[in-house]
Scaffold this motif. Sequence first.
Motif, short mmCIF file in Angstrom:
data_model
loop_
_atom_site.label_atom_id
_atom_site.label_comp_id
_atom_site.label_asym_id
_atom_site.label_seq_id
_atom_site.Cartn_x
_atom_site.Cartn_y
_atom_site.Cartn_z
N PHE A 1 -71.19 85.65 -15.64
CA PHE A 1 -69.89 86.11 -16.15
C PHE A 1 -68.84 86.33 -15.10
CE2 PHE A 1 -73.35 88.17 -18.42
CZ PHE A 1 -73.19 87.61 -19.65
N CYS A 2 -68.58 85.39 -14.25
CA CYS A 2 -67.51 85.64 -13.30
C CYS A 2 -66.28 84.87 -13.71
CB CYS A 2 -67.85 85.19 -11.91
SG CYS A 2 -69.55 85.16 -11.57
N GLY A 3 -65.14 85.46 -13.48
CA GLY A 3 -63.86 84.83 -13.65
C GLY A 3 -63.84 83.96 -14.87
N CYS A 4 -63.48 82.71 -14.69
CA CYS A 4 -63.37 81.87 -15.84
C CYS A 4 -64.73 81.44 -16.33
CB CYS A 4 -62.49 80.69 -15.54
SG CYS A 4 -62.41 80.21 -13.85
N ALA A 5 -65.78 81.69 -15.64
CA ALA A 5 -67.07 81.39 -16.25
C ALA A 5 -68.22 81.87 -15.42
CB ALA A 5 -67.20 79.92 -16.55
N GLU A 6 -69.15 81.00 -15.19
CA GLU A 6 -70.45 81.44 -14.75
C GLU A 6 -70.68 81.08 -13.30
OE1 GLU A 6 -69.65 81.11 -18.59
OE2 GLU A 6 -69.87 79.36 -17.36
N ALA A 7 -71.57 81.79 -12.69
CA ALA A 7 -71.84 81.53 -11.28
C ALA A 7 -73.20 82.10 -10.96
CB ALA A 7 -70.77 82.20 -10.43
N VAL B 1 -64.17 75.66 -9.13
CA VAL B 1 -64.52 76.11 -10.48
C VAL B 1 -65.76 76.99 -10.50
CG1 VAL B 1 -63.43 74.17 -11.62
CG2 VAL B 1 -65.79 73.97 -10.83
N GLU B 2 -66.50 77.01 -9.41
CA GLU B 2 -67.64 77.94 -9.36
C GLU B 2 -67.17 79.37 -9.59
OE1 GLU B 2 -70.83 77.75 -6.18
OE2 GLU B 2 -69.45 76.20 -5.54
N ASP B 3 -65.99 79.68 -9.06
CA ASP B 3 -65.41 81.00 -9.29
C ASP B 3 -64.07 80.81 -9.98
OD1 ASP B 3 -67.32 82.94 -8.25
OD2 ASP B 3 -67.05 81.92 -6.36
N GLN B 4 -63.00 80.87 -9.23
CA GLN B 4 -61.67 80.62 -9.78
C GLN B 4 -61.01 79.61 -8.85
OE1 GLN B 4 -60.43 84.63 -11.89
NE2 GLN B 4 -60.49 85.02 -9.70
N VAL B 5 -60.27 78.69 -9.43
CA VAL B 5 -59.71 77.61 -8.62
C VAL B 5 -58.59 78.14 -7.73
CG1 VAL B 5 -58.49 75.41 -8.66
CG2 VAL B 5 -60.33 75.85 -10.30
#
Length: 415
Positions: free
Chosen positions: A24-30, A214-218
Amino acid sequence: MPQRDGMTISSLLLLMLFLGMVSFCGCAEAPPRPAEGAGRKVLAPPSPAEAAGTARGAAAPGPPRIAGTRFVRVLLAEGAGPIVLRAEEMRAWGPDGRLVAEIPGTLTLSAVGGRIRFDGTRLLRDTLDVAGVPELRLSGGRVGGRLRIVARRGRLLAVAVVPLETYVAAVVSREMPPRFHPEALAAQAVAVRTYALGAMRNPRDTDYDVAGSVEDQVFEGTDNVAPVFLRAAEETRGLVVRYRGELARTVYHSTCGGRTESAADAWGKDVPYLRSKDCGACGDSPFSRWEYRMSAAEGRRLGRLLGIPPGKDLRFSVEGRTPTGRAKRVRIASGGVSREMPAPEFRKAAGYARVRSLKFGIVPAAGGWLVSGEGYGHGVGMCQFGANGLAKSGRSFREILAYYYPGTTVEGESP
Ligand SMILES: [Zn+2]
């Protein structure tokens, strides 16, 4: 939402599938982060003000800090190849804070094991901080702060050390189009900041907090960040989303298609403020409804890829749906053989820009199959087009965040 936003969210989902986990990080998953503070070395964040103002002067005592400014460490590049930096003038410091060199124009760095080769000549230790005047550029783009170079087993990591609010504006500029309502941009800025601060407390790596991908936030540096994005960051400066006093996991996606998904149904983990919500505000998204005509050849490719040798009787079917109508599993069958897989696996194989969400159906059609669906992205948390819809109907950024992350509050960041 422009294509790149959808792609961003889709790619995040791809990453989640790749890693088979969710955080559940930022825009999605990591991938999960190391335990907070567990044996990591904390390096003093260098000061961009120093870089901008005094780098021409006498040797500085090392990378200084600026009181009151938070810095986020963003991985911009990693690889075995050399890194080329440009600025009118650059300064480089070693890990002990001693000035290594002042360099005009261009600086080429490469890795030799765990050491840094400096301009093809000197061999330095494993860490180097570089600042530039008037600004440092990496691969032609403005870094937005100082750059930390780390050598690791023959590879170099380039980590931008960027003031938090600079980072927030730059990320929002890649997550929403400038035409979005200012209150939607503000809500996005708070979500991005909350995510970044969570990452700073629980970094992805010893040498950086977040990946700039995209792993976190661009984060693509600080070029092309329009004034509306700077305003969104400035007007929400220091504000974060909290749930019972803790930073919330402010995930978001392009378009929910009418109802957001719960974290429990998407990722198997209930989060009180990430439960399904009616949206109804994202109807003007170009991804509210979509169709993808899958050719017979593409169907056969998918069958082979997913383990079913495709014959003339190749079939695809959705098996089970979550309460919001998103596919749980997909069955592929041919020649008396069948395989059922998690729907995200099918979506990944088909391509995230084709099967834009899990809220889809698939039926045979002339020349192949017709896949039709609603929404774009994983559907959890804030719906970006919905945020814009709510803003246009008069809701404030606080109301938007409270809507998509129910039970949370927007508060000032505590030091
Ligand atoms: Zn929505």
